[in-house]
Scaffold this active site. Structure first.
Site, PDB file in Angstrom:
ATOM      1  N   HIS B 215       0.806  -1.218   0.000  1.00 15.20           N
ATOM      2  CA  HIS B 215       0.000   0.000   0.000  1.00 15.20           C
ATOM      3  C   HIS B 215       0.841   1.269   0.000  1.00 15.20           C
ATOM      4  O   HIS B 215       0.317   2.363  -0.186  1.00 15.20           O
ATOM      5  CB  HIS B 215      -0.982  -0.035   1.181  1.00 15.20           C
ATOM      6  CG  HIS B 215      -2.168  -0.915   0.913  1.00 15.20           C
ATOM      7  ND1 HIS B 215      -3.458  -0.533   1.113  1.00 15.20           N
ATOM      8  CD2 HIS B 215      -2.228  -2.178   0.414  1.00 15.20           C
ATOM      9  CE1 HIS B 215      -4.280  -1.515   0.767  1.00 15.20           C
ATOM     10  NE2 HIS B 215      -3.557  -2.524   0.354  1.00 15.20           N
ATOM     11  N   SER B 219      -0.392  -1.192  -6.258  1.00 11.73           N
ATOM     12  CA  SER B 219      -0.071  -2.330  -7.107  1.00 11.73           C
ATOM     13  C   SER B 219       0.708  -1.886  -8.334  1.00 11.73           C
ATOM     14  O   SER B 219       0.498  -0.789  -8.854  1.00 11.73           O
ATOM     15  CB  SER B 219      -1.362  -2.999  -7.577  1.00 11.73           C
ATOM     16  OG  SER B 219      -2.034  -3.588  -6.506  1.00 11.73           O
ATOM     17  N   LYS B 243     -14.325  -7.651  -8.541  1.00  9.73           N
ATOM     18  CA  LYS B 243     -13.506  -8.488  -9.428  1.00  9.73           C
ATOM     19  C   LYS B 243     -12.856  -9.634  -8.634  1.00  9.73           C
ATOM     20  O   LYS B 243     -12.805 -10.774  -9.103  1.00  9.73           O
ATOM     21  CB  LYS B 243     -12.433  -7.628 -10.105  1.00  9.73           C
ATOM     22  CG  LYS B 243     -11.813  -8.290 -11.314  1.00  9.73           C
ATOM     23  CD  LYS B 243     -10.865  -7.356 -12.045  1.00  9.73           C
ATOM     24  CE  LYS B 243     -10.203  -8.074 -13.203  1.00  9.73           C
ATOM     25  NZ  LYS B 243      -9.310  -7.187 -13.969  1.00  9.73           N
ATOM     26  N   ASP B 244     -12.383  -9.324  -7.429  1.00  7.76           N
ATOM     27  CA  ASP B 244     -11.801 -10.361  -6.576  1.00  7.76           C
ATOM     28  C   ASP B 244     -12.849 -11.390  -6.160  1.00  7.76           C
ATOM     29  O   ASP B 244     -12.556 -12.593  -6.093  1.00  7.76           O
ATOM     30  CB  ASP B 244     -11.168  -9.731  -5.323  1.00  7.76           C
ATOM     31  CG  ASP B 244      -9.791  -9.141  -5.630  1.00  7.76           C
ATOM     32  OD1 ASP B 244      -9.302  -9.341  -6.762  1.00  7.76           O
ATOM     33  OD2 ASP B 244      -9.214  -8.481  -4.751  1.00  7.76           O
ATOM     34  N   GLU B 287       5.230 -33.831  -1.780  1.00  5.09           N
ATOM     35  CA  GLU B 287       4.030 -33.318  -2.429  1.00  5.09           C
ATOM     36  C   GLU B 287       4.431 -32.551  -3.688  1.00  5.09           C
ATOM     37  O   GLU B 287       5.559 -32.086  -3.819  1.00  5.09           O
ATOM     38  CB  GLU B 287       3.292 -32.372  -1.474  1.00  5.09           C
ATOM     39  CG  GLU B 287       2.727 -33.087  -0.265  1.00  5.09           C
ATOM     40  CD  GLU B 287       1.482 -33.883  -0.607  1.00  5.09           C
ATOM     41  OE1 GLU B 287       0.375 -33.381  -0.442  1.00  5.09           O
ATOM     42  OE2 GLU B 287       1.645 -35.041  -1.069  1.00  5.09           O
TER      43      GLU B 287
END
Lengths: 258, 425
Positions: B215, B219, B243-244, B287
């Site tokens: 922040h 971004s 959107k998220d 894994e």
């Protein structure tokens, strides 16, 4: 041109031949691919076939349980096989469970209760090994989930007792099994045609008994599969509606910025 | 008049905010937080990763209420969760498959950062914090995998902790110290459980730092150029919240598919066999999300300058991870986004293929062609970061950058400010 082509084919054939020879040499140790069986619990809408579960439990009880425990199963779990509480109580009572200590400090035997785990054939692993020529018959309540290939593998093992190919050395006290890694298995062929008599009239062939007992063991390993598939379908419906709503909302909100 | 006074709720919020500016901060950081207007769907994976961290912590706490971390009881207690705890199977499958989902998301998030140059100034610390989160995740996932105390749990614990024995002189003592004994056993399981419960909260703390660093400058974006004013940004809410949310629902469909219809597909059947110290499984494989590191570890089959192969393998494997820490200084190009880097754009995809190849190598027994592919892929991994990344910035001629985000993405490229109605003052 033609000669080149012919030479190419010849080379390819020679390569293929040498591969085949190498492969057949390796095959003596390797296991063939597992044939896939049709299971009622396959696919996203799959459920356990109750009749097959009951037949499978009968095969386990009359044959497999002579050597193999189902450590993670309790008598009460058999309610999922559509047995009534009274049937389960009667079945449990036909087994002996160790309880105690009593007020004299003694352990004692009593008929099993539905809340008891199903007792295995041996008191411990060492006793099981001693009775089976040093080999430990594995717990069957997890076996379908604990093997690569799952139900197809267990089915293949039960049907994989074929005569050993010429030149293959079967170790003393062991048996040849097509699908067992290394082919030398300590378990004698457990099933034979007509070994049990099914109450529902199903013919007790070896593949039939194997299919039923593997269905039972699949349930034993994953008893919540039916519920899981049912809830999953609802979750999917819910999420698909959610995707639609959020996509529409996203389009509407973003219309002003595009 | 009474109806002109703010409501009771508002007054309480104001009272609190005056003393503890919590709501003001939330409003600033989540609501009006200016975000580039051109973020594509690859930017969804940050919030998805945050969501998965919370899912893992919540499901993990409920599992911890039923699990018993003792070598003689752990395996059976997991089976009790699967069979007798109400919806225990759902919680456990959500947790076990959640780990895979979490890693898949984080790997996409990292590759997105590599493609769009999100690690470049002024976001170096943001990137470094992200790498630290990845390292902590790997440690947490490894210890979590040991807890069911199946065959693969036990032998993975043995193999991975034994790596420390490669350290000269004190290596063996370190391994004994880690185990709390002379073999992997009860003390090992207990401490792994304690750490597996602790580390997620440390991850949560580092995620907070990651967000604070994010922040600070906001971004990065697909163009890789800075926001130059109001016309380049839109408020986080409602644009990126919706959107998220949309992306989250699509992701949940994939997650739900694994949990409900293929819960053991990503697992190893051997882990449904109780741990047996007397019997080693045929192939010990980690894994899927750890396979590339495992491949690098096994690819070093030779010693250099008298340094034994085992130590080199351990260094190369851990190094492949820690190398990411200095990526901001290895990349010499001032251009962030690959869209404007004609050569790096292809080199990036080669790295993706390289890492996938390493995954394949890690999954297969190390013999024949697998070893060769592993060695080439390991070599290329280091070549990418240590040679290509510094070199490309010098030789590559980037395409011209657009004047601003708005100029590039708005029709007509007018660079007009977004309408006032879109902004929250």
């Amino acid at each position: 041109m033609g000669r080149k082509l012919a030479f190419g084919w010849l080379a390819a054939a020679a390569a293929a031949l040498s591969l085949t020879v190498a492969a057949s040499a390796a095959r003596a140790q390797e296991t063939p691919p597992l044939p896939h069986q049709q299971w009622s619990f396959d696919g996203v809408f799959g459920t356990y076939d109750i009749a097959a579960l009951q037949r499978g439990f009968q095969v386990y009880k009359q044959i497999c349980s002579a050597c193999h425990p189902v450590k993670h199963l309790f008598f009460r779990d058999l309610a999922a096989l559509d047995y009534t509480p009274d049937q389960i109580k009667a079945l449990a009572a036909s087994y002996k469970c160790t309880a105690g200590p009593n007020d004299q400090g003694q352990m004692y035997e009593r008929p099993c209760l539905p809340s008891d785990p199903i007792p295995g054939p041996f008191p411990n692993d060492e006793a099981a090994k001693a009775a089976n020529g040093g080999a430990l018959p594995p717990d069957l309540s997890m076996v379908v989930k604990a093997r690569e290939g799952g139900p197809d593998y267990v089915f293949a093992i039960l049907n994989g007792f074929v005569p050993a190919p010429a030149g293959f050395h079967v170790v003393q006290g062991k048996y040849y099994n097509e699908y067992f890694p290394g082919h030398n298995i300590s378990m004698p062929p457990p099933l034979s045609d007509g070994a049990v008599t099914f109450a529902d009239g199903t013919k007790a062939t070896v593949p039939q008994m194997a299919h039923d007992v593997v269905t039972f063991l699949s349930w034993a390993a994953e008893p919540n599969l039916d519920t899981r598939h049912r809830i999953g379908a609802r979750v999917f419906l819910f999420l698909i509606v959610g995707v639609g709503i959020f996509y529409a909302a996203k389009r509407k909100i973003w219309a002003a910025v595009h | 008049m009474a109806d002109q006074r703010p409501g009771a709720g508002t007054r309480i919020i104001r009272w609190i905010d005056h003393r503890l500016p919590f709501f003001a901060m939330m409003n600033h950081e989540l609501y009006e937080y200016p975000t580039p207007r051109n973020l594509n769907y690859w930017w969804n994976f940050g919030s998805l990763a945050g969501f998965m961290l919370l899912v893992m912590i919540v499901t993990g706490i409920f599992l911890a209420m039923q699990y018993t971390p003792s070598a003689s009881l752990a395996f059976d207690s997991v089976e009790r969760i699967m069979r007798d705890v109400n919806y225990g199977w759902l919680i456990r499958y959500a947790h076990a498959n959640g780990a895979s989902m979490f890693f898949a998301i984080v790997y996409i998030h990292i590759f997105r950062g590599l493609y769009y140059g999100s690690y470049k100034a002024p976001r170096e610390l943001l990137w470094i914090l992200g790498v630290i989160i990845l390292v902590l995740m790997i440690a947490t996932a490894f210890m979590g995998y040991v807890l069911p105390w199946g065959q693969m749990s036990y032998w993975a614990a043995t193999v991975i902790t034994s790596l420390f024995s490669a350290i000269p002189v004190i290596g063996q003592s370190i391994v004994t110290f880690l185990w709390g004994g002379f073999t992997v056993g009860d003390p090992t399981l207990h401490r792994f459980y304690a750490l597996h419960y602790l580390l997620p909260f440390i991850i949560l703390a580092v995620v907070l730092l990651h967000l604070i660093a994010l922040h600070r400058f906001g971004s990065n974006n697909p163009l890789g150029i800075d926001m130059k004013g109001q016309q380049d940004s839109i408020p986080f809410h409602p644009y990126y919240t919706i959107k998220d949310l949309f992306g989250l629902t699509v992701f949940l469909l994939i997650y739900a598919f694994f949990v409900f219809y293929a819960p053991n597909f990503l697992g190893n059947p051997d882990n449904y066999i109780p741990a047996n110290p007397m019997q080693t499984p045929n192939h010990i494989v980690p894994e899927w999300y750890l396979l590339p590191y495992y491949a690098i570890l096994r690819s070093i089959t030779f010693s250099i300058f008298g340094i034994p192969a085992k130590l080199l393998g351990v260094l190369a494997s851990f190094g492949s991870l820690f190398l990411l820490l200095i990526v901001p200084w290895l990349d010499s190009s001032p251009v962030r986004s690959s869209r404007f880097r004609p050569i790096y754009k292809w080199v990036f995809w080669l790295l993706v293929i390289d890492v996938l190849a390493l995954g394949w190598v890690g999954a297969n027994p190390p013999q024949g062609i697998v070893v060769t592919v592993g060695q080439i892929a390991t070599f290329y991994y280091y070549l990418h970061f240590l040679i290509l990344l510094p070199l490309l910035g010098k030789i590559e001629r980037p395409h011209p950058l657009p004047a601003s985000i708005a100029a590039a993405v708005l029709p007509g490229g007018s660079g007009m400010a977004a309408p006032a109605s879109l902004r929250k003052s």
